[in-house]
Design a protein around this motif. Structure first.
Motif, mmCIF file in Angstrom:
data_model
loop_
_atom_site.group_PDB
_atom_site.id
_atom_site.type_symbol
_atom_site.label_atom_id
_atom_site.label_comp_id
_atom_site.label_asym_id
_atom_site.label_seq_id
_atom_site.Cartn_x
_atom_site.Cartn_y
_atom_site.Cartn_z
ATOM 1 N N ASN A 283 1.085 -1.375 -0.034
ATOM 2 C CA ASN A 283 0.078 -0.021 0.103
ATOM 3 C C ASN A 283 0.802 1.196 0.171
ATOM 4 O OD1 ASN A 283 0.999 0.167 2.740
ATOM 5 N ND2 ASN A 283 -1.030 -0.306 3.352
ATOM 6 N N PHE A 284 0.269 2.498 0.069
ATOM 7 C CA PHE A 284 0.982 3.609 0.137
ATOM 8 C C PHE A 284 1.819 3.393 1.229
ATOM 9 C CE2 PHE A 284 -0.128 7.144 -2.792
ATOM 10 C CZ PHE A 284 -1.127 6.610 -3.563
ATOM 11 N N ALA A 285 1.637 3.192 2.332
ATOM 12 C CA ALA A 285 2.660 3.239 3.444
ATOM 13 C C ALA A 285 3.620 2.313 3.437
ATOM 14 C CB ALA A 285 1.713 3.182 4.815
ATOM 15 N N ALA A 286 3.585 1.376 2.464
ATOM 16 C CA ALA A 286 4.688 0.286 2.341
ATOM 17 C C ALA A 286 6.062 1.038 1.894
ATOM 18 C CB ALA A 286 4.311 -0.735 1.605
ATOM 19 N N ARG A 287 7.252 -0.057 1.855
ATOM 20 C CA ARG A 287 8.383 0.517 1.799
ATOM 21 C C ARG A 287 8.592 1.029 0.447
ATOM 22 N NH1 ARG A 287 12.751 -3.722 4.082
ATOM 23 N NH2 ARG A 287 12.132 -3.945 6.066
ATOM 24 N N LEU B 60 -1.529 20.019 -6.018
ATOM 25 C CA LEU B 60 -1.722 20.522 -4.692
ATOM 26 C C LEU B 60 -2.321 19.240 -3.893
ATOM 27 C CD1 LEU B 60 -1.737 22.445 -2.659
ATOM 28 C CD2 LEU B 60 -3.770 23.280 -3.278
ATOM 29 N N GLU B 61 -3.541 18.660 -4.320
ATOM 30 C CA GLU B 61 -3.726 17.572 -3.780
ATOM 31 C C GLU B 61 -2.881 16.486 -3.514
ATOM 32 O OE1 GLU B 61 -4.875 13.500 -5.036
ATOM 33 O OE2 GLU B 61 -6.401 14.682 -6.207
ATOM 34 N N TRP B 80 -0.505 8.418 5.588
ATOM 35 C CA TRP B 80 -0.586 7.500 5.228
ATOM 36 C C TRP B 80 -0.233 6.368 6.244
ATOM 37 C CZ3 TRP B 80 -3.257 6.717 1.004
ATOM 38 C CH2 TRP B 80 -3.034 7.428 -0.034
ATOM 39 N N THR B 81 0.587 6.175 7.029
ATOM 40 C CA THR B 81 0.824 5.292 8.183
ATOM 41 C C THR B 81 -0.158 5.318 9.209
ATOM 42 O OG1 THR B 81 2.457 6.762 9.022
ATOM 43 C CG2 THR B 81 3.370 5.062 7.649
ATOM 44 N N LEU B 82 -0.460 6.613 9.533
ATOM 45 C CA LEU B 82 -1.834 6.440 10.708
ATOM 46 C C LEU B 82 -2.672 5.923 10.310
ATOM 47 C CD1 LEU B 82 -2.433 7.952 13.335
ATOM 48 C CD2 LEU B 82 -3.248 9.896 11.877
ATOM 49 N N LEU B 83 -3.288 6.278 9.202
ATOM 50 C CA LEU B 83 -4.526 5.650 8.660
ATOM 51 C C LEU B 83 -4.662 4.256 8.212
ATOM 52 C CD1 LEU B 83 -6.145 9.276 7.524
ATOM 53 C CD2 LEU B 83 -6.793 7.913 9.506
ATOM 54 N N GLN B 84 -3.528 4.125 7.133
ATOM 55 C CA GLN B 84 -3.468 2.742 6.655
ATOM 56 C C GLN B 84 -3.156 1.642 7.644
ATOM 57 O OE1 GLN B 84 -1.083 2.906 2.932
ATOM 58 N NE2 GLN B 84 -2.970 3.023 1.963
ATOM 59 N N ASN B 85 -2.458 1.937 8.836
ATOM 60 C CA ASN B 85 -2.024 0.884 9.870
ATOM 61 C C ASN B 85 -3.625 0.754 10.310
ATOM 62 O OD1 ASN B 85 0.470 1.103 8.836
ATOM 63 N ND2 ASN B 85 1.354 2.157 10.812
ATOM 64 N N ASN B 91 -7.954 8.260 0.259
ATOM 65 C CA ASN B 91 -7.218 8.935 -0.949
ATOM 66 C C ASN B 91 -7.856 10.140 -1.338
ATOM 67 O OD1 ASN B 91 -5.628 9.023 -3.299
ATOM 68 N ND2 ASN B 91 -6.080 6.620 -3.739
ATOM 69 N N ALA B 92 -7.682 10.491 -2.294
ATOM 70 C CA ALA B 92 -8.205 12.052 -2.597
ATOM 71 C C ALA B 92 -8.451 11.990 -4.148
ATOM 72 C CB ALA B 92 -7.436 13.143 -2.243
ATOM 73 N N THR B 93 -9.460 12.866 -4.845
ATOM 74 C CA THR B 93 -9.555 12.816 -6.026
ATOM 75 C C THR B 93 -9.845 14.451 -6.250
ATOM 76 O OG1 THR B 93 -12.059 12.540 -6.141
ATOM 77 C CG2 THR B 93 -10.634 10.569 -6.080
ATOM 78 N N THR B 94 -9.359 14.662 -7.557
ATOM 79 C CA THR B 94 -9.725 16.194 -8.065
ATOM 80 C C THR B 94 -10.496 15.912 -9.548
ATOM 81 O OG1 THR B 94 -7.321 16.688 -7.141
ATOM 82 C CG2 THR B 94 -8.373 18.363 -8.525
ATOM 83 N N TRP B 95 -11.280 16.850 -9.723
ATOM 84 C CA TRP B 95 -11.968 16.948 -10.966
ATOM 85 C C TRP B 95 -12.099 18.284 -11.336
ATOM 86 C CZ3 TRP B 95 -16.970 13.525 -12.421
ATOM 87 C CH2 TRP B 95 -16.971 13.232 -13.920
ATOM 88 N N LEU B 96 -12.996 18.507 -12.317
ATOM 89 C CA LEU B 96 -13.253 19.994 -12.748
ATOM 90 C C LEU B 96 -13.890 20.762 -11.699
ATOM 91 C CD1 LEU B 96 -15.264 19.040 -16.143
ATOM 92 C CD2 LEU B 96 -12.797 19.088 -15.837
ATOM 93 N N ASP B 97 -14.739 20.360 -10.833
ATOM 94 C CA ASP B 97 -15.255 21.559 -10.074
ATOM 95 C C ASP B 97 -14.981 21.302 -8.427
ATOM 96 O OD1 ASP B 97 -16.762 22.300 -12.215
ATOM 97 O OD2 ASP B 97 -18.263 20.723 -11.879
ATOM 98 N N ARG B 98 -14.390 20.272 -7.880
ATOM 99 C CA ARG B 98 -14.016 19.792 -6.693
ATOM 100 C C ARG B 98 -12.712 19.092 -6.559
ATOM 101 N NH1 ARG B 98 -13.274 14.858 -7.323
ATOM 102 N NH2 ARG B 98 -14.623 13.323 -8.099
#
Lengths: 436, 439
Positions: A283-287, B60-61, B80-85, B91-98
């Motif tokens: 994942n993103f947090a992997a090495r 920027l995103e 990433w580590t705090l939340l994926q753990n 994630n995040a996404t960017t498009w035309l308006d937001r």
């Protein structure tokens, strides 16, 4: 974290008819019913002279039956917003259906008709062939598909379920198929015996069982022989190979670094190696993402995983990423640095602890939709495991020992054996083509 | 909840406004599984960019994941580590308006997601040392997209159809802008648009509203509203005065035909009959294009889209050709089909089928908190989140007459843009047609 205990207790399981098992699980999504299922009839049952037989047979299931043409069936489904779809993989024919609860009887009736009585009309077959040939052409111009295909050929012998034939062979086999061949394949392999059905959402087990019995109860029983074990071995201990698949006018290169392992999905070393690989590139947090992407900025995406391990097959271990042609050498070097360090030194206790909660948490999140739950249930059944495994899996992950993970990495990942395939606008030395 | 104004409720979703800074909050309790989706939607997208910094919103995103005051490498807790753990899907996404940032995670970790999003709303680090490697990451994302003939075609479709309005450029931006935009410019962008009063927090899943409102206030309440009003994007597209056409020629294997027409802003009621038209043209095997193009073996796939955006959009039809099928043949069939709808209208039965399919799709879209959040996000972006909750009701009111009317009004030749992807290795008899079109 609230552990997802007691999942199996909330499921109802039973054999609707010999060779037809149904498992259901009610979930709090009003009106929505999700059905997943499968039966044997995939690529391993192809005759040796045509690699497209099983795929095309499955793709023809929604093109009309002996009772109704495809437009009549689709009209009935679309009039109530329901979907039925079919696909096939190396071992199984897969189907899925989604509908509002009230339309379950109609959907089951049509599902049974499509699976049991496909028409295999020549006109529909010719149309399908054109589309499949078009899709193969699109795969042929894809750096991703080209890299995957070549890796499969380097890692496995022809005839192995994980081996993908050359595009020209695939196209030729699609082109020469006839409706009679498909009907013969269907007659021989489709039937009760390995038929599994799971349903989640707004589901009533007894009503669904009754509909299944009505639809499939008198379907012919089929007993199939699976491939012998020696056909499931990859090129174990293969020497290192570096290959380039040159494709003009491509701005990004797909790079694969991988090898064959002698272990399959149910081998005791599989989970330790899976978790160890997750630490490298899960994942993103992997090495790999932390170093090759986040720190060095060399790639948009890079990851590691194990695949092709079901039904006793030798699994492949793979790291794949994308790079600009001019950054390929730097990307490969940065990736190899991480793989080598990981293979030689293993992972740390802190990393293992973090990834255990990642994997168990992700597992819990994945079960929050009817489709996620149905997929997990079907996977367990296809592997021949008890439903309790859905409750045991997180405990199994949490119980993994650091020594077991590092032993698995050390035992199975030999950097001197890596197969490397790069597909993109490169010369045969892997250098960017001049027009880049 | 004295610090909130309750604004309205629709479809089980309640809207609140945090009085201290103007943050909009949408809550939907959904207790089918012990998970929650937390999402922050900023009303800034590539429509807020101009030449020289196209792609800035998206870049920027990316930088927003590089660290904020409390969550960074030095603190030992990256986002990433705090939340994926803890098993979060984020994630995040960017498009035309937001631009939206989201976390789908076990419910007991909801506050961690809130803390991260509140911290980076105003305290993102945005360091130049982070932009440089991230620029090449984004450039590789651009390069991956360019590998795909359809993505190239779609970018050119918007760029040809829209010339003044910033929908002209794709969200990922032009390559030279991705490479050249400065960190200072990105920070300026951040300081213009990343404020509570330009954001909507959405929480969907297994939680208690009172408790969550309190947590949101704790984490976001102290953030100030923007010192200046959020600038309006005022560029409008001049009326198109004739059909436009382009061709992309590149080494490849299979051709694509695309035809697009200008459509009204997403808030316009004509979008509902246009959605029905899309459905009866392209959804399912009984649809008109399936019968004409797929079943006949002329195309492998179809893609018809008319996403409602904040400003005018495009009704886009893409056909992916089978080998030896000519571009001109498929384009003519598409045009004849549309002309038939304009001339003869559609059947009531076709409209009823589209409405039945929409009813089921809306129910399916309620399967899982992220699925709901994702649909709601696009409604927030076009300026009215109740678009999501009222969509089915409005679609059910559409008649066959409405469909014919919008087909006549919007799918007209002078408002069209046509694009072909022509693979150079193509051996079909398109040569003359390509030359003809190029003239």
């Amino acid at each position: 974290m609230s552990a997802p205990t007691g999942l199996a207790d909330r499921m109802t399981s039973g054999e609707v008819a010999p060779g037809l098992r149904l498992v259901t699980m009610p979930m709090g999504v009003p009106e929505v019913l999700t059905i997943y299922g499968s039966l044997y009839g995939g690529e391993v049952f192809n005759s040796s002279d045509n690699c497209a037989l099983s795929d095309v047979t499955a793709a023809m299931l929604d093109k009309g039956t002996r009772q109704r043409d495809k437009f009549a069936i689709s009209g009935l489904l679309e009039s109530v917003g329901a979907h039925i779809s079919f696909s096939s993989d190396d071992y199984r024919v897969n189907f899925s259906a989604r509908c509002l609860r009230e339309h379950m009887p109609l959907v089951l009736e049509l599902l049974a008709e499509q699976l049991r009585e496909p028409a295999f009309e020549e006109a529909d077959l010719e149309s399908l062939k054109k589309r499949m040939l078009g899709n193969l052409l699109r795969d042929q111009e894809s750096t991703h598909e080209q890299a995957q295909l070549r890796f499969s050929q380097l890692a496995y012998p022809e005839g192995h379920p994980n081996y993908t034939p050359p595009f020209d062979r695939q196209k030729a086999d699609v082109e020469r198929l006839t409706g009679a061949q498909l009907a013969e394949f269907h007659d021989r392999y489709y039937g009760r015996g390995s038929l599994l059905v799971v349903a989640t959402g707004d589901v009533d087990h007894s009503q669904l069982a009754e509909a299944l019995l009505s639809g499939f109860g008198d379907w012919r029983p089929v007993q199939l022989d699976l491939p012998p074990k020696d056909r499931l071995r990859g090129h174990r201990g293969h020497p290192a190979v570096q290959e380039v698949v040159a494709l003009p006018d491509k701005t990004s290169v797909d790079l694969i670094l991988g090898l064959v392992t002698p272990i399959h999905r149910e081998h005791p070393d599989f989970l330790p190696l899976y978790v160890g690989s997750y630490i490298l590139g899960g994942n993103f947090a992997a090495r790999l993402m932390t170093t090759v992407r986040d720190e060095a900025g060399l790639t948009y995406g890079i990851g590691t995983g194990l695949g092709g391990a079901g039904e006793g097959k030798d699994a492949f271990w793979i790291t794949s990423g994308t790079f600009a042609p001019a950054l390929l050498e730097a990307g490969r070097a940065a990736t190899m640095e991480q793989i080598t360090r990981w293979a030689e030194s293993g992972v740390t206790a802190k990393e293992l602890a973090a990834k255990k909660t990642t994997i168990t948490g992700t597992f819990q999140v994945g079960l929050a939709t009817t489709r996620g739950m149905a997929a997990a249930m079907l996977d367990v059944l296809e592997r021949g495991l008890e439903l309790d495994y859905l409750d045991e899996y997180p405990q199994e992950i949490m119980g993994l020992k650091l020594a077991a993970v590092n032993r698995a990495i050390s035992k199975y990942i030999r950097t001197e054996n890596l197969l490397a395939v790069a597909a993109g606008s490169l010369d045969d030395q892997g250098q960017p083509l001049k027009e880049q | 909840m004295t610090n909130y104004d309750q604004i309205k409720s629709s479809g089980g979703i309640s809207e609140y406004l945090l009085k201290t800074n103007g943050l909009t909050v949408l809550l939907l309790e959904e207790h089918s599984a012990p998970v929650v989706t937390f999402m922050v939607t900023y009303l800034v997208g590539s429509r807020n960019e101009a030449l020289g910094h196209t792609g800035a919103t998206h870049l920027l995103e990316h930088l927003m994941f590089k660290g904020s005051r409390n969550y960074n490498k030095d603190s030992g807790d990256t986002i990433w580590t705090l939340l994926q753990n803890v098993g979060a899907r984020l994630n995040a996404t960017t498009w035309l308006d937001r631009t939206n940032y989201f976390e789908l995670l076990p419910k007991e970790h909801l506050e961690s997601a809130m803390a991260v999003e509140a911290d980076r709303m105003r305290y993102a680090l945005l360091r130049d040392s982070d932009r440089q490697p991230e620029m090449t990451v984004v450039r590789n994302e651009f390069e991956r997209g360019e590998n795909d003939p359809w993505e190239s075609l779609e970018k050119s479709m918007w760029a040809t159809a829209y010339q003044a309005h910033p929908y002209h450029h794709s969200t990922i931006g032009w390559q030279s802008d991705i490479e050249g935009v400065s960190t200072e410019r990105l920070r300026q962008f951040y300081d213009t648009y990343y404020w509570p009063n330009n954001a909507t927090v959405t929480v969907i899943g297994d939680f208690q509203a009172k408790q969550v409102l309190s947590l949101i206030e704790r984490h976001f309440g102290a953030l100030p509203s923007s010192p200046e009003p959020i600038p309006e994007m005022y560029t409008t597209e001049p009326r198109q005065q004739g059909p436009r056409r382009f061709i992309i020629k590149r080494t490849g294997e299979a051709g694509i035909v695309g035809v697009a027409y200008k459509t009204p802003p997403g808030s316009h009621p004509d979008n509902y009959p246009l959605a029905v038209l899309n459905n009866l043209l392209s959804s399912g095997k009984t649809s008109r294009f399936y019968r004409l193009l797929i079943d006949s073996g002329l195309a492998t796939n179809l893609q018809v889209a008319n996403h409602p955006f904040r400003d005018n959009g495009l009704f886009m039809i893409y056909a992916f050709l089978t080998p030896d099928t000519g571009h001109e043949q498929v384009e003519n069939l598409i045009l004849e089909t549309l002309e038939q709808v304009r001339r003869e209208g559609v059947e009531d039965q076709e409209v009823a089928r589209a409405q039945a399919m929409a009813k089921a799709e809306v129910a399916f879209s309620r399967d899982g908190s992220y699925s709901i959040a994702s649909a709601l996000n696009e409604s927030i972006a076009l300026g009215d989140w109740t678009y999501y909750t009222t969509y089915l009701e409005r679609l059910t009111e559409v008649t066959a007459t409405d469909v014919q009317r919008v087909a006549r009004l919007y799918l007209e030749e002078d408002q069209s843009t046509t694009g072909w992807f022509v693979p150079l290795a193509d051996n079909s008899d398109d040569g003359e047609a390509v030359m003809e079109a190029a003239k």
